[in-house]
Each structure stands twice: as C-alpha cells, then as structure tokens.
Design an enzyme around this catalytic site. Structure first.
Site, PDB file in Angstrom:
ATOM      1  N   PRO A 194       0.813  -1.213   0.000  1.00 25.66           N
ATOM      2  CA  PRO A 194       0.000   0.000   0.000  1.00 25.66           C
ATOM      3  C   PRO A 194       0.853   1.272   0.000  1.00 25.66           C
ATOM      4  CG  PRO A 194      -0.477  -1.368   1.926  1.00 25.66           C
ATOM      5  CD  PRO A 194       0.668  -1.974   1.219  1.00 25.66           C
ATOM      6  N   PHE A 195       0.286   2.315  -0.566  1.00 27.56           N
ATOM      7  CA  PHE A 195       0.850   3.656  -0.449  1.00 27.56           C
ATOM      8  C   PHE A 195      -0.258   4.528   0.115  1.00 27.56           C
ATOM      9  CE2 PHE A 195       1.242   7.998  -1.959  1.00 27.56           C
ATOM     10  CZ  PHE A 195       2.492   8.319  -1.436  1.00 27.56           C
TER      11      PHE A 195
END
Length: 129
Positions: free
Chosen positions: A2-3
């Site tokens: 994830p970012f």
C-alpha cells in the site's frame, strides 16, 4: 504494497506525525496482512484554507484535527476486511496520538500489479508474479 497519502492541517509535532504513521502501519499489518517492512506514506500538512472539509457530512462533528487517509492498495480486499481495517485504524489513532474517530476519513483505491514500479523503472510485482 500500500501507499498512503495522509492530509491534515499544519502544526502537528514530529511525535504526533510519527504516532499517526505508526498507528496506520499497525492497522495495515493487522487487518491487511501487510509485511512489517512495507511502509510507504506521505504526510501533507496544509495551511488554513488549503484543506477544505465539511464539518458534518456523513459523520462529525469534525474538528481541526480532521485527517484524510488516501490508500492505494494492489490486491483488492473484501468489504468485511476493509470494515475491520477502518475500525482498527480509528482505534489505533484514538490510542496514539489521540485522534477522535469523527476526525478520520479513509479512502481505499485498488490498482493492478503493472501499475507499480518501486525503483529502477521496473515493474517488480510483474517479475515476482
């Protein structure tokens, strides 16, 4: 993988921002099974007038401690997993740094493996598929 982009009003201490970052990461590890070393976040503090939000829309009342988490994930999660993540994140944030659940907005978007390059202009996730 994830970012997360975290947006909030300016003026928070480095300790406060670290607690937000740590709370987010802990919730991701627990609810999304994200590896401990997989932490990519951008925290943006906005001046007054640059971060506009309704104080009551679908919740609230929101205070000046309101923050938005825009999370891009690769593998889609089912609705129950996302719900568990939402609950876990607001619980973590309420414990440290002390953010009220009413002041947390979360947006999750998914992307495919070919839409990520971690470095060197390579699509590492395709190579490891």
């Amino acid at each position: 993988m994830p970012f997360t982009r975290i947006s909030l009003l300016e003026g928070k201490s480095p300790e406060y921002l670290k607690a937000v970052s740590d709370s987010l990461h802990q919730a991701m590890v627990e609810a999304f099974n994200v590896p401990l070393a997989d932490r990519f976040q951008a925290i943006q503090q906005h001046r007054p007038g640059e971060f506009v939000f309704d104080r009551n829309y679908f919740g609230g009342p929101r205070s000046d401690d309101f923050m938005v988490f825009e999370i891009t994930i690769g593998r889609p999660r089912d609705a129950a997993t996302k719900q568990a993540f939402y609950k876990r994140l607001v619980k973590q944030l309420s414990e440290a740094p002390g953010v009220r659940p009413e002041d947390v907005m979360i947006i999750i978007s998914t992307s495919s493996r070919d839409e990520w390059s971690f470095s060197n202009g390579e699509a590492q996730l395709l190579e490891n598929a």
